[in-house]
Design a protein around this motif. Structure first.
Motif, mmCIF file in Angstrom:
data_model
loop_
_atom_site.group_PDB
_atom_site.id
_atom_site.type_symbol
_atom_site.label_atom_id
_atom_site.label_comp_id
_atom_site.label_asym_id
_atom_site.label_seq_id
_atom_site.Cartn_x
_atom_site.Cartn_y
_atom_site.Cartn_z
ATOM 1 N N ARG A 73 0.836 -1.198 0.000
ATOM 2 C CA ARG A 73 0.000 0.000 0.000
ATOM 3 C C ARG A 73 0.877 1.257 0.000
ATOM 4 O O ARG A 73 2.046 1.210 0.401
ATOM 5 N N PRO A 74 0.323 2.395 -0.407
ATOM 6 C CA PRO A 74 1.098 3.643 -0.370
ATOM 7 C C PRO A 74 1.549 3.954 1.053
ATOM 8 O O PRO A 74 0.802 3.768 2.020
ATOM 9 N N CYS A 75 2.774 4.411 1.169
ATOM 10 C CA CYS A 75 3.331 4.713 2.488
ATOM 11 C C CYS A 75 4.366 5.822 2.328
ATOM 12 O O CYS A 75 5.112 5.839 1.352
ATOM 13 N N VAL A 76 4.398 6.744 3.281
ATOM 14 C CA VAL A 76 5.379 7.830 3.225
ATOM 15 C C VAL A 76 6.425 7.635 4.317
ATOM 16 O O VAL A 76 6.189 6.964 5.323
ATOM 17 N N HIS A 77 7.596 8.225 4.085
ATOM 18 C CA HIS A 77 8.701 8.150 5.033
ATOM 19 C C HIS A 77 9.191 9.568 5.310
ATOM 20 O O HIS A 77 9.112 10.451 4.451
ATOM 21 N N PHE A 78 9.706 9.770 6.514
ATOM 22 C CA PHE A 78 10.346 11.052 6.807
ATOM 23 C C PHE A 78 11.647 11.150 6.019
ATOM 24 O O PHE A 78 12.403 10.184 5.906
ATOM 25 N N ALA A 79 11.894 12.345 5.486
ATOM 26 C CA ALA A 79 13.130 12.548 4.724
ATOM 27 C C ALA A 79 14.354 12.473 5.633
ATOM 28 O O ALA A 79 15.431 12.040 5.208
ATOM 29 N N PHE A 80 14.202 12.899 6.898
ATOM 30 C CA PHE A 80 15.294 12.870 7.865
ATOM 31 C C PHE A 80 14.846 12.045 9.070
ATOM 32 O O PHE A 80 13.712 12.170 9.529
ATOM 33 N N PHE A 81 15.738 11.215 9.582
ATOM 34 C CA PHE A 81 15.362 10.359 10.702
ATOM 35 C C PHE A 81 16.597 10.024 11.530
ATOM 36 O O PHE A 81 17.737 10.101 11.059
#
Length: 651
Positions: A73-81
């Protein structure tokens, strides 16, 4: 995995015959597997054997030459972690940062502490750092590891492509990795990876001019003048908070903070929407991990899900409606990037505070970029644009104009916009549409069945209606007059040629993304003074008007050809100007034979087809009176077709 396409020796994850997953994909109808093209799995299924050891079943094989690809499924991630781990590509390739909880790299172990060995249960297998650590029995490769001593049956995964990142494979190490922020003069920012130990860094996340992944950030604004506040060489890189680079950018150290958005029940939906910006999956997908949702104490439309009853944590999920009325799920997390610290006066003295920016999210994972995620991001953008409050009336008015009414009333536009937003339109007890936003069935029904589109009384209003688009006129003329291909038509060449220069319009030849004309174009003179729009008029010039008339005349006389300024292409060598009715140099002709006992009745019939009955009897009488008394009926019909094609009623 397209990296393995066409390789017959690729090791695949073959499901056993007793696999529950295989049974779902097989979809046995009683006489054998039906192999549906798409299978949606809505609930957990028990794993069998090797399946239980797989973190992500990228591609599975259920029969000879029958494969299924897992599409998450569509999922987003933080650019910085925080907590990033160093991975390296290929053999002795460059490094970058990877999220330890995401399956983006190959299993990599160092049994003797220095030599890397990779392995895989199937080609294309990716695992997370924690799974890698477990499989390696904690013998994870140290941070300086940069080469592979043994790849076994998985050598196909030792690959790095700088030009095509999606073809690269990376390997895990126990090395740490940090982020920096690179800021241009215009405020656009780029991600910079800094692995703890690396000979080189992947170019598109390096601190070089080849790092081109710049994007917008929601910079804070000056409370007095409203300007965006960000480090640039013009402000000495935020008063030396950041370091000036040779490419006129500022390189900034950052601190990443993840905090709960709410530690207690928020006041209302507006408070939630203004605080939380990261979406979440439906809690039901996590099975028993989440307790039953709790209804908000003062707003029954809000449901709150906790992993620990009553505890507001980072993983708490809020279910509510957004500003467009759509049901959404938001995660109780606020992630920010801090630039600088209290010892540097970023703003003008005496204000001393770090610059705080919202941590952006992305559908892409830079370590494992997939075309799938590009589709997801595009869909998300389209959904966002479609949901905007201005979209429904804008799209509705444009569609109405394309259906022939250039100046619809506000009531008409509102009616169609409502159908667009609600996805339903009811007329005489019949409901059109399925109730979803932007349903075109409901939208088109609202246009065609509205009283403003069906009332004949409005024909008497000179401001009603609109001129037709040039290509639409040509196609309507050909369809109404029975265009018929000749024996020379082989469908191997374009039917039309140079239409954009002849009539000002042609399919797939729009001069830009805004089409051929503006939806609110007002020709100078009385139309502009009356505030009336006629969008297709923008492409009408003396040249296109004369060329259109020549094209219609040529079509009637000699069919679809280039001779005489026709709309056709130069299919045949020039063999003299043909006489009227000679279609030997055309690929099609008008074969329609009008009904009627007299020539007047036949002309009236042609006029009905080409003008929808708008041509008056006086005009028809003038057309009949213009005929040469000695001409044949066929010639008179040609003249009638040509004259009607020049009439205002046709256009």
């Amino acid at each position: 995995d397209e990296r393995l396409d066409g390789w017959e020796y690729a090791r695949r994850l073959a499901l056993p015959t007793n696999s529950n997953l295989r049974s779902l994909l097989c979809a046995d109808s009683g006489s054998g597997c039906t192999y549906p093209s798409v299978v949606n799995i809505d609930s957990d299924i028990a794993c069998i054997g090797l399946e239980c050891d797989i973190e992500v079943p990228t591609v599975v094989q259920i029969a000879p030459k029958v494969f299924y690809e897992y599409v998450r499924r569509p999922c987003v991630h933080f650019a910085f972690f925080n907590g990033a781990k160093r991975v390296w590509g290929g053999n002795s390739g460059p490094s970058m940062c990877a999220h330890p909880s995401l399956p983006v790299a190959t299993q990599t172990c160092c049994p003797d502490g220095s030599k890397a060995e990779i392995s895989c249960m199937f080609h294309g297998e990716y695992i997370s750092f924690d799974v890698n650590k477990e499989r390696c029995s904690n013998l994870v490769c140290p941070e300086a590891t940069n080469s592979i001593s043994d790849c076994g049956a998985c050598c196909a995964q030792v690959r790095f492509s700088e030009a095509v990142p999606k073809r690269s494979h990376f390997q895990w190490t126990d090395g740490s990795c940090s982020f920096k922020l690179k800021v241009r003069l215009d405020g656009m920012a780029a991600i910079v990876h800094e692995p703890s130990s690396s000979v080189s860094t992947v170019v598109y996340v390096s601190n070089t001019v080849r790092n081109m992944n710049f994007f917008n950030l929601h910079w804070p604004r000056d409370p007095f003048v409203g300007d965006e506040l960000f480090p640039t060489i013009d402000n000495n890189c935020a008063n030396e908070t950041c370091i000036e680079q040779d490419d006129w950018t500022c390189l900034c150290d950052i601190t990443i903070t993840d905090e709960v958005g709410f530690s207690a029940e928020p006041a209302d939906a507006d408070t939630i929407l203004s605080t939380l910006t990261v979406g979440a999956f439906e809690p039901e997908l996590f099975g028993s991990d989440y307790a039953t949702g709790v209804t908000h104490s003062s707003d029954s439309s809000i449901t709150i899900y906790h992993k620990v009853v009553g505890v507001y944590a980072l993983d708490t999920i809020f279910k509510l409606s957004d500003e467009f009325g759509e049901t959404i799920y938001l995660k109780n997390i606020v992630s920010n990037i801090d630039i600088g610290n209290t010892t540097k006066d970023y703003f003008v003295p005496p204000i001393r505070a770090p610059l705080n920016v919202r941590n952006p999210v992305s559908f892409y994972d830079l370590v494992d970029p997939q075309l799938r995620d590009a589709y997801y991001e595009t869909d998300a953008l389209i959904d966002h644009l479609i949901s905007h409050q201005n979209t429904a009336p804008f799209v509705s008015k444009n569609l109405i104009q394309h259906f022939g009414i250039s100046n619809p009333s506000p009531r008409f536009v509102e009616s169609v916009a409502t159908a667009f937003k609600t996805g339903e339109y009811t007329f005489n007890g019949v409901t059109f549409g399925d109730g979803k936003l932007s349903d075109l069935k409901a939208t088109v029904a609202a246009i065609l069945l509205d009283r403003e589109a069906t009332s004949t009384v409005l024909d008497a209003d000179p401001a009603y209606g609109g001129i037709r688009e040039p290509v639409i006129k040509v196609l309507a003329f050909m369809r109404a007059m029975g265009y018929t291909p000749t024996s020379h038509d082989r469908n191997i060449y374009p039917k039309f040629d140079g239409m954009y220069s002849k009539v000002g319009q042609m399919a797939h030849e729009s001069p830009d993304q805004f089409s051929f004309f503006l939806h609110d174009y007002q020709p100078p003179g009385q139309f502009a003074q009356s505030k009336l729009s006629t969008p297709p008029s923008q492409v009408l010039t003396l040249s296109t008007t004369i060329s259109a008339v020549e094209g219609f005349f040529s079509m009637v006389r000699n069919g679809l050809t280039w001779i005489g300024g026709g709309f056709g292409g130069k299919v045949f060598p020039y063999n003299g100007y043909p006489s009227a009715g000679d279609f030997s140099q055309s690929v099609g002709y008008l074969s329609y034979v009008p009904d009627g006992a007299t020539i007047s009745e036949k002309v009236a019939h042609i006029a009905d087809l080409l003008t929808s009955g708008r041509m008056s009897s006086d005009v028809l009488a003038q057309i009949v009176a213009s005929f040469d008394a000695g001409a044949s009926d066929e010639m008179k019909i040609m003249v009638a077709q040509q004259l009607i094609a020049t009439s205002p009623e046709f256009h």
